[in-house]
Design a protein around this motif. Sequence first.
Motif, mmCIF file in Angstrom:
data_model
loop_
_atom_site.group_PDB
_atom_site.id
_atom_site.type_symbol
_atom_site.label_atom_id
_atom_site.label_comp_id
_atom_site.label_asym_id
_atom_site.label_seq_id
_atom_site.Cartn_x
_atom_site.Cartn_y
_atom_site.Cartn_z
ATOM 1 N N GLU A 193 1.246 -1.197 -0.774
ATOM 2 C CA GLU A 193 0.380 -0.102 -0.137
ATOM 3 C C GLU A 193 0.518 1.272 0.040
ATOM 4 O OE1 GLU A 193 -0.033 -2.550 2.026
ATOM 5 O OE2 GLU A 193 -2.366 -2.896 1.663
ATOM 6 N N LYS A 196 1.421 3.328 -2.903
ATOM 7 C CA LYS A 196 0.012 4.647 -3.252
ATOM 8 C C LYS A 196 -0.336 5.553 -2.676
ATOM 9 C CE LYS A 196 -3.223 1.613 -5.945
ATOM 10 N NZ LYS A 196 -3.971 2.291 -7.120
ATOM 11 N N ILE A 197 0.492 5.425 -1.983
ATOM 12 C CA ILE A 197 1.754 7.257 -1.284
ATOM 13 C C ILE A 197 2.399 7.656 -2.591
ATOM 14 C CG2 ILE A 197 2.468 8.888 0.758
ATOM 15 C CD1 ILE A 197 1.220 6.183 2.422
ATOM 16 N N THR A 198 2.292 9.543 -3.027
ATOM 17 C CA THR A 198 3.461 9.971 -3.537
ATOM 18 C C THR A 198 4.434 9.765 -2.642
ATOM 19 O OG1 THR A 198 3.243 11.946 -4.949
ATOM 20 C CG2 THR A 198 2.421 12.083 -3.255
ATOM 21 N N GLY A 244 -11.859 3.299 6.618
ATOM 22 C CA GLY A 244 -12.195 4.424 6.454
ATOM 23 C C GLY A 244 -11.218 5.381 5.645
ATOM 24 N N ASP A 245 -10.005 5.212 6.642
ATOM 25 C CA ASP A 245 -8.455 5.651 6.283
ATOM 26 C C ASP A 245 -8.312 4.697 5.064
ATOM 27 O OD1 ASP A 245 -8.576 6.646 8.746
ATOM 28 O OD2 ASP A 245 -6.932 5.471 9.484
ATOM 29 N N GLY A 246 -7.222 6.382 4.138
ATOM 30 C CA GLY A 246 -7.018 5.452 2.619
ATOM 31 C C GLY A 246 -5.462 6.413 3.190
ATOM 32 N N ASN A 247 -5.022 6.910 1.702
ATOM 33 C CA ASN A 247 -3.302 6.919 1.105
ATOM 34 C C ASN A 247 -3.482 8.190 2.219
ATOM 35 O OD1 ASN A 247 -4.782 8.777 -0.853
ATOM 36 N ND2 ASN A 247 -3.383 8.086 -1.851
ATOM 37 N N SER A 248 -4.438 8.948 2.351
ATOM 38 C CA SER A 248 -3.425 10.670 2.742
ATOM 39 C C SER A 248 -3.516 10.422 4.201
ATOM 40 C CB SER A 248 -4.502 11.984 2.798
ATOM 41 O OG SER A 248 -4.360 12.718 3.177
ATOM 42 N N THR A 249 -4.058 8.789 4.880
ATOM 43 C CA THR A 249 -4.232 9.442 6.381
ATOM 44 C C THR A 249 -2.904 8.264 7.179
ATOM 45 O OG1 THR A 249 -6.156 9.735 6.847
ATOM 46 C CG2 THR A 249 -4.984 7.843 8.714
ATOM 47 N N ARG A 251 -0.021 8.232 4.646
ATOM 48 C CA ARG A 251 0.929 9.215 4.175
ATOM 49 C C ARG A 251 1.390 9.808 6.371
ATOM 50 N NH1 ARG A 251 1.450 14.441 2.126
ATOM 51 N NH2 ARG A 251 -1.219 14.945 3.140
ATOM 52 N N ASN A 252 0.172 10.144 7.029
ATOM 53 C CA ASN A 252 0.744 10.464 7.798
ATOM 54 C C ASN A 252 1.529 9.983 9.344
ATOM 55 O OD1 ASN A 252 -0.655 13.504 6.835
ATOM 56 N ND2 ASN A 252 -2.445 13.110 7.130
ATOM 57 N N ILE A 255 5.418 8.929 8.391
ATOM 58 C CA ILE A 255 5.774 9.770 9.104
ATOM 59 C C ILE A 255 6.045 9.868 9.948
ATOM 60 C CG2 ILE A 255 6.844 12.659 9.383
ATOM 61 C CD1 ILE A 255 5.405 12.927 6.629
ATOM 62 N N ASN B 32 -1.685 12.524 -4.891
ATOM 63 C CA ASN B 32 -2.114 12.013 -3.796
ATOM 64 C C ASN B 32 -3.628 11.607 -4.343
ATOM 65 O OD1 ASN B 32 -0.081 10.863 -2.220
ATOM 66 N ND2 ASN B 32 -0.360 13.092 -0.822
ATOM 67 N N LEU B 35 -3.649 8.963 -7.276
ATOM 68 C CA LEU B 35 -3.543 7.484 -6.693
ATOM 69 C C LEU B 35 -4.905 7.179 -6.398
ATOM 70 C CD1 LEU B 35 0.509 8.040 -5.462
ATOM 71 C CD2 LEU B 35 -0.179 6.521 -6.727
ATOM 72 N N ARG B 240 -16.923 11.571 8.950
ATOM 73 C CA ARG B 240 -16.062 10.537 9.915
ATOM 74 C C ARG B 240 -15.207 12.373 10.942
ATOM 75 N NH1 ARG B 240 -11.028 8.246 7.526
ATOM 76 N NH2 ARG B 240 -11.711 7.304 9.120
ATOM 77 N N ILE B 255 -9.681 12.829 0.681
ATOM 78 C CA ILE B 255 -8.403 11.637 -0.255
ATOM 79 C C ILE B 255 -8.956 9.987 0.720
ATOM 80 C CG2 ILE B 255 -6.106 11.256 -0.582
ATOM 81 C CD1 ILE B 255 -5.533 14.580 -0.514
ATOM 82 N N ASP B 256 -9.103 10.146 1.491
ATOM 83 C CA ASP B 256 -9.397 8.965 2.106
ATOM 84 C C ASP B 256 -10.524 8.247 1.412
ATOM 85 O OD1 ASP B 256 -6.645 9.387 3.582
ATOM 86 O OD2 ASP B 256 -7.854 9.231 5.588
ATOM 87 N N TYR B 259 -10.208 7.218 -1.695
ATOM 88 C CA TYR B 259 -9.788 5.474 -2.039
ATOM 89 C C TYR B 259 -10.759 4.478 -2.020
ATOM 90 C CZ TYR B 259 -5.943 3.012 -0.534
ATOM 91 O OH TYR B 259 -4.778 1.732 -0.750
ATOM 92 N N ASN B 260 -10.989 4.504 -0.505
ATOM 93 C CA ASN B 260 -12.440 3.629 -0.804
ATOM 94 C C ASN B 260 -13.502 3.866 -1.218
ATOM 95 O OD1 ASN B 260 -11.126 2.868 1.854
ATOM 96 N ND2 ASN B 260 -11.376 4.752 2.738
ATOM 97 N N SER C 248 3.599 14.619 12.258
ATOM 98 C CA SER C 248 3.040 14.538 10.535
ATOM 99 C C SER C 248 1.525 15.155 11.190
ATOM 100 C CB SER C 248 3.003 13.182 9.478
ATOM 101 O OG SER C 248 2.412 13.804 8.190
#
Lengths: 275, 275, 275
Positions: A193, A196-198, A244-249, A251-252, A255, B32, B35, B240, B255-256, B259-260, C248
């Motif tokens: 996964e 799926k994050i830049t 419900g989380d995806g690639n933006s979360t 990413r955080n 890090i 992002n 993606l 959310r 964005i999440d 993703y979903n 982050s």
Amino acid sequence: MSTLGACVDQVRANVPLVHNITNYVTVNDVANVLLACGGSPIMSDDPKDVEDITSICGGLNINIGTLNQRTVEGMFLAGKKANELGHAVLLDPVGAGASAFRTETALKLIQEIKFDVIRGNISEIKTLALGSGTTKGVDADVADAVTEENLDQSIAFVKTFAEKMGCIIAVTGAIDLVSDGTKCYVIRNGRPEMGKITGTGCQLSGVMTAFITANPEEKLKAAAAAVCTMGLAGEIGFSRMQEGDGNSTYRNRIIDAIYNMDQKTLDEGAKYEVR
Amino acid sequence: MSTLGACVDQVRANVPLVHNITNYVTVNDVANVLLACGGSPIMSDDPKDVEDITSICGGLNINIGTLNQRTVEGMFLAGKKANELGHAVLLDPVGAGASAFRTETALKLIQEIKFDVIRGNISEIKTLALGSGTTKGVDADVADAVTEENLDQSIAFVKTFAEKMGCIIAVTGAIDLVSDGTKCYVIRNGRPEMGKITGTGCQLSGVMTAFITANPEEKLKAAAAAVCTMGLAGEIGFSRMQEGDGNSTYRNRIIDAIYNMDQKTLDEGAKYEVR
Amino acid sequence: MSTLGACVDQVRANVPLVHNITNYVTVNDVANVLLACGGSPIMSDDPKDVEDITSICGGLNINIGTLNQRTVEGMFLAGKKANELGHAVLLDPVGAGASAFRTETALKLIQEIKFDVIRGNISEIKTLALGSGTTKGVDADVADAVTEENLDQSIAFVKTFAEKMGCIIAVTGAIDLVSDGTKCYVIRNGRPEMGKITGTGCQLSGVMTAFITANPEEKLKAAAAAVCTMGLAGEIGFSRMQEGDGNSTYRNRIIDAIYNMDQKTLDEGAKYEVR
């Protein structure tokens, strides 16, 4: 003998100042991940600015994503100055093989600048080794992928290219290979996964520059430790994801996991063998 | 007949490679979100790089925010090459009407490049239709807003301009209008709080380019599906949000949600009529 | 007499349009934090674009991080136009003292442009006052730090420099000093962990520009209110951090806290004295 985890503590103890000439897509994440791992980032790309800035730093991270004619000039000036001063220097040849300008810039950089590490995906590294390639934008061509089936040949390729270049080659993907020409770390941390994050590759290049700068006597181990750190952070970050989380979360969370990484966590979580 | 939701699945199945020449403010979010929706982004803006990069892609997203003289040259070169190759091409005329340079660049782009879609706020689109405008920075002038009261005239304006340009016009705001000159989708997804996040428009342009690239036979439907996807993601993301959250967390949640996003979610959540 | 908190409400009531010429590292956060505090951001840096853009705005934020020869030209053109129009203008001399190009650009800017506020870390401000400095990249030299021990001398230095420049000087760090040459706000909001996020200084400069633009009669108070807002948001954001979170997530939480900031919260949480 010190462990990979010890390299993490060295970064936090030394707070290496890292000069980044990097693309504007992922630059903010590179800065935050450098702070997360214990380094201190500065970004500067103008030919009038880069020599002074690199002089006050300990390491230089050159990333050719979103390169332009002005910043390419900055890359050469900064790289030569960093070489003069004996700084740690890393190349991330983003998109080499995807355009003539990127391929030619990367090939000229490795001719004129002495790099400690070249880190890229397998298609970018093959492009540098062969002089041309079929990189799919900023992603590797699936036909090039390092797999369990071609692992022996892949290790041999990376070792040979590292020996020829006289530097560390780090090829990252589902299986990561980090070699100085003699030894090769084969690393199996990470999650699919992360693709799926830049910019997870750009982030790793930033972190790796901090690691080799803070561990000058053990650059191969430091480069491998950086790869394990990023991959393990991807695993830890993924374990904290919620419905419900995806690639933006995500990413955080990655890090954040690097922010909380320490010697013990890395030594327990690193998955590698040395070949 | 296929639904709007089917367009989402087509993007995930085809993984369209999208070349973006876009502003440095929101570029990371654009990457992002591309993606997230199933596409693959690459950013490149230098005249020496853009033709090669756009050649390996399927779609091109030109966004004039933070334009400069070098990147404007890149936009024309990339746009012409993409036209030659029959790629999907989208224009986001950020700030047209707010400065002469932006207005003139946008007007020249629509003269020399054949776009499949022009997507902007109502003031930007009016500027292109009339040759001048009163865009308030990167936001629409409230005097221009599409409302229930002026909806008929607004639809007529968008249809007429789409027909004149021979392309799809997508005007986004509280009510979104997407027309090819014959039909007009009137879309009521989204939340007003999305205006408190920088770059939701830029993100939509990226997503829309992926959608029209992956659905070449149904570009109007694909463009409308992209608008519904972004708006619905804004609704899901908002649901959310927790006590103490604000626009930064909201950005991640949207964005999440993309993703979903899948066919079923979009078909159940899309709020539109065709006029 | 109005409170610091009243300045927050003025920003939300006036929605000041702020033109930013700023670095590409933190530009997205600057845009989102400007939206969070109630302003409206636009970014533009090309010499052909900046005069038109600044003309439709109320305030101008010049940040010299990642400066280049083209954007420096834009800074002068925008600054002079903003001066002509009587707009609020702020300088953030990122990295002044770290390279000759940055130092010379900042010194020339303060000669040719009339700034309402110059905001930087202590090393950057000392560089402007003395003509040279020892800024450690984008961070202050610890030898320069404002501490309880040297507070009287530090206040005297800031007052003297503010008086000489005829503008507000805002020095931020563990203790923040904001002076117009007569009065000096000494502010103790904030958290040390904010230093582990890239660009909290850049974000503050954006917010401060919005505050002085929306409170033209009380710029000193507005500048101090902006510093308290950012610091208090750092405290509130930190209080919402959970096990496993890092820099982050902290970045998002701080912007979220600014999004939720109001007069009452600021008046209750601001920690300052006037000297």
